[in-house]
Design an enzyme around this catalytic site. Structure first.
Site, short mmCIF file in Angstrom:
data_model
loop_
_atom_site.label_atom_id
_atom_site.label_comp_id
_atom_site.label_asym_id
_atom_site.label_seq_id
_atom_site.Cartn_x
_atom_site.Cartn_y
_atom_site.Cartn_z
N ASP A 284 3.96 -2.23 -9.89
CA ASP A 284 3.52 -1.87 -8.54
C ASP A 284 3.10 -0.40 -8.56
O ASP A 284 3.31 0.32 -9.54
CB ASP A 284 4.62 -2.16 -7.50
CG ASP A 284 4.03 -2.35 -6.10
OD1 ASP A 284 2.87 -1.96 -5.88
OD2 ASP A 284 4.73 -2.88 -5.21
C1 NOJ Z 1 2.09 -1.47 -3.07
C2 NOJ Z 1 2.59 -2.80 -2.62
O1 NOJ Z 1 3.98 -2.88 -2.78
C3 NOJ Z 1 1.95 -3.96 -3.35
O2 NOJ Z 1 2.33 -5.14 -2.73
C4 NOJ Z 1 0.45 -3.82 -3.38
O3 NOJ Z 1 -0.13 -4.91 -4.03
C5 NOJ Z 1 0.09 -2.51 -4.03
N1 NOJ Z 1 0.66 -1.42 -3.28
C6 NOJ Z 1 -1.41 -2.33 -4.14
O4 NOJ Z 1 -1.97 -2.12 -2.91
#
Ligand code: NOJ
Length: 736
Positions: A284
């Protein structure tokens, strides 16, 4: 002549099949090509494939990306979208870089790209996974047309805590329902072959237990037994992997002391070892760098080392693999085999996606495919089927189409942004049909529709109350739209209160005090505590955040063109202090008993929920009777058929979601009081009766024992079938 043509066709087809490689051949061809590429790649190029960088807020790539791509130092981007832009950057990758490896463009298409469908929690309320398959498949087409080939979805985190804002992005609290929606969403996005035009790559996220954040506070620590992990939090992910999900995203949270973005147990032992996942894992957003904050890495180098060795392949946004990779390799802290394996997994997916053959997107397709009438119609259908009727005293709903005058009240009655929810893809508020617009479009020309906002969702002002009250007084019926605005749900939107925000509850009370029949429509992304409304308002419709067509779909339901048939995929508490409250809890040694003080309950609030899991009404009524089992005794590896009769005993056609629960009465470990093991949403005409059949087998009856082996233990099992987790008919059988 016809015969000759036919013969020709047969020969042609036979030739195609003989020449076209089957999928096993294609896979082995890909592996050969990957080996050839790996043999040519420099270390910098390898690490480049492991890097994903963010675009600019508006969907454009950043100036530095050109140079990085040209040098082969970037494997993927997120948020870069639009056919023209993706083509422009892709051209540099496949025409100007040394090895011509295409870029993979990713984006959060959570519940729609341009046409926005209801939030996933709402779609789960439909208890109809085929709907989720349909919406994700349409979302995939729009996404594909915009040059993006990879969505960071589905979000599969089980959430038992509505304080956690991201509960909006998932399928609620139950692993069985969650797994059914996981499968459907992966199939919708990817199909059986994601190299097919119009299909995109899915990403099962957030691996894992992110939804169990302590206190419902986003990004917080999680700590749980391996049994809970395997039985509650894993199943949707397992279903997604079995459905072919090509990628997985590691999460932000620490799990039992090991952050999930550096956790060899979840990333390697379970995912690759037990489940044979051969796609790649993306971290993430900056979660690799955050290992330092977690306190499992002293510096950038240790963070990269921990994530790479645990099984993260691609790093989102932070750049530690790239910066630290060469040093780690030199010092022998990460092996070349580990780096090669990460590259191999990423290239494998790029090959499977067909990116090498078709790196570009036809630019004209965007205007043809985005937000078509078909997609809008589907969004309306899905939204209508996702709504849950929570209360309907004296048939307050549906409204008569000829009603004289309607007061449409509330901060969300004409708000174009809220229905799009959090992660609205490329959705545009100007495309949204608000409830006010939907109602106006629905009523007959004689009906007067007035509108008063009353208040905002946030803030203290009651300046609009007088106008709202006057409007209600002057109308035959008031419909009041309250809930949450889209900024207060989703990521980093945890809350310590589940009450309606701002002065919304006071507005409901003020309108109610006029004595006019007041229908409450909730537009929210999580369960809220709405006790006063439940006690006082005649009708409550849970409309969630319904997407682009929310307003039309709400009007369809309010006026009875659609009979609501959704059921809650998550428990609604009475008070935030009851959280976590979920239906599949253990029994305790002292189950709640109103007449006995020393039992498991609260002094100041009942122990029961406001609305239980699986609850939802209809404009008609159903009776579930005649529960029968094919046998009273089965072997641990045996199967059992459960049947019930469902009858529509009301006056309208409608949908019932028939739900099957089991309970393992006495086992070597404590077992939940109920576990969902089957459901079917059916439509019945008035007086129509149907037999519904479910099958129970070892996979529904087993659990992880103290040795962490999945076992079906002998003894008594209860079977419960009904219209919610609380409203069931019961029988029992024995495993021998
Ligand atoms: C953080 C989020 O937790 C995740 O779900 C997401 O896909 C990413 N950012 C990218 O935007």
């Amino acid at each position: 002549m016809r015969l000759i043509k036919f013969g020709f066709l047969v020969v042609a087809l036979a030739l195609v099949f003989a020449v076209a490689p089957n999928s096993a051949q294609r896979r082995s061809n890909n592996e050969t090509k990957i080996n050839a590429l790996l043999a040519q790649m420099t270390l910098a190029e390898k690490l480049g494939q492991l890097q994903q960088l963010d675009g600019e807020g508006n969907g454009n790539f950043r100036p530095e990306h050109r140079e990085l791509v040209r040098k082969g130092l970037l494997g993927s981007t997120l948020n870069v979208r639009g056919a023209k832009r993706t083509n422009e950057l892709q051209r540099i990758a496949v025409e100007e870089s040394r090895l011509k490896i295409p870029l993979l463009f990713g984006f959060d298409v959570i519940h729609g790209y341009r046409t926005i469908f209801p939030i996933p929690l709402a779609e789960a309320s439909s208890w109809d996974p085929t709907l989720a398959e349909k919406s994700t498949s349409l979302a995939a087409q729009e996404t594909y047309a915009s040059g993006v080939r990879w969505t960071f979805a589905p979000m599969l985190d089980i959430a038992r805590d509505p304080r956690w804002g991201r509960i909006t992005e998932g399928a609620g609290e139950d692993p069985y329902l969650g797994a059914a929606f996981a499968r459907a969403r992966v199939l919708g996005f990817q199909g059986n072959d994601y190299s097919t035009p119009g299909k995109i790559l899915a990403c099962a996220k957030h691996w894992v237990a992110y939804g169990a954040a302590e206190g419902g506070r986003d990004y917080n620590t999680t700590d749980m037994s391996e049994q809970t992990l395997r039985e509650i939090y894993f199943p949707p992910f397992k279903a997604a992997i079995d459905a072919g999900a090509g990628t997985v995203m590691s999460a932000f949270n620490d799990l039992n002391g090991v952050p999930t973005s550096a956790n060899p147990f979840t990333l390697t032992k379970v995912l690759r070892g037990e489940w044979k996942f051969d796609g790649f894992v993306v971290s993430d957003y900056t979660s690799v760098k955050e290992l330092i904050n977690h306190g499992v890495a002293a510096n950038d180098k240790e963070a990269a080392q921990a994530a790479l060795n645990a099984g993260v392949d691609m790093e989102m946004v932070s750049r530690l693999f790239n910066e630290q990779g060469p040093g780690l390799l030199r010092e022998g802290k990460v092996s070349l085999a580990t780096i090669d394996e990460a590259v191999r997994r990423i290239l494998r997916i790029k090959f499977r996606l067909g990116l090498f053959e078709h790196p570009y997107t036809r630019e004209a397709s965007e205007t043809e495919i985005l937000m078509t009438r078909t997609n809008r119609a589907a969004a309306r259908e899905v939204a209508g089927r996702s709504m849950v009727l929570l209360k309907n005293d004296h048939d307050a709903l549906p409204l008569r189409p000829g009603v004289g005058s309607i007061a449409v009240i509330g901060p969300l009655a004409d708000d174009r942004r809220t229905p799009l929810g959090w992660w609205a893809g490329d959705g545009k508020p100007e495309d949204t049909i608000t409830p006010l617009a939907g109602i106006k479009a629905k009523v007959s020309p004689q009906t007067k529709v007035g509108y008063a906002k009353g208040c905002e969702t946030l803030g203290d002002s009651t300046a609009g109350f007088a106008e709202a009250v006057a409007l209600a007084r002057a109308s035959d019926v008031a419909i009041i739209f309250v809930g949450e605005n889209s900024e207060t749900v989703g990521e980093a939107a945890s809350k310590s209160s589940l009450d309606l925000s701002g002065r919304q509850m006071d507005l409901v009370k003020a309108v109610h005090a006029t004595g006019k029949p007041t229908i409450v429509v909730l537009m929210n992304g999580r369960p809220l505590t709405i006790g006063w409304i439940v006690d006082n308002s005649p009708a409550i419709l849970e409309a969630w955040m319904g997407g682009t067509e929310a307003g039309n779909a709400i009007a369809d339901v309010l006026f009875g063109d659609v009979n609501p048939g959704g059921k809650l995929p998550v428990t609604f508490p009475r008070a935030v202090g009851q959280v976590p409250i979920y239906y599949n809890h253990m029994n305790t040694g002292r189950p709640p008993d109103a007449n006995s003080r020393y039992t498991s309950k609260y002094l100041d609030v009942p122990w029961t929920p406001q609305f239980p899991f699986g609850f939802g009404l209809s404009y008609t009524q159903f009776k579930i009777t005649n529960l029968q089992l094919s046998s009273q005794r089965i072997r641990p590896d045996g199967k059992l058929t459960v049947t019930v009769e469902v009858e529509n005993v009301g006056r309208r056609a409608g949908d019932e979601v028939v739900q099957l629960y089991i309970r393992d009465v006495a086992a070597s470990m404590t077992r939940p009081v109920k576990e969902l093991k089957g459901f079917q949403r059916i439509t019945l005409r008035p007086s129509e009766k149907r037999r519904i059949e479910f099958t129970l087998g070892p996979e529904s009856l087993g659990f992880y024992n103290r040795e962490m082996r999945f076992v079906v233990e002998p003894g008594e099992f209860k079977v419960m079938v009904g219209s919610s987790s609380e409203d069931v008919v019961e029988s029992k059988f024995f495993v021998e």
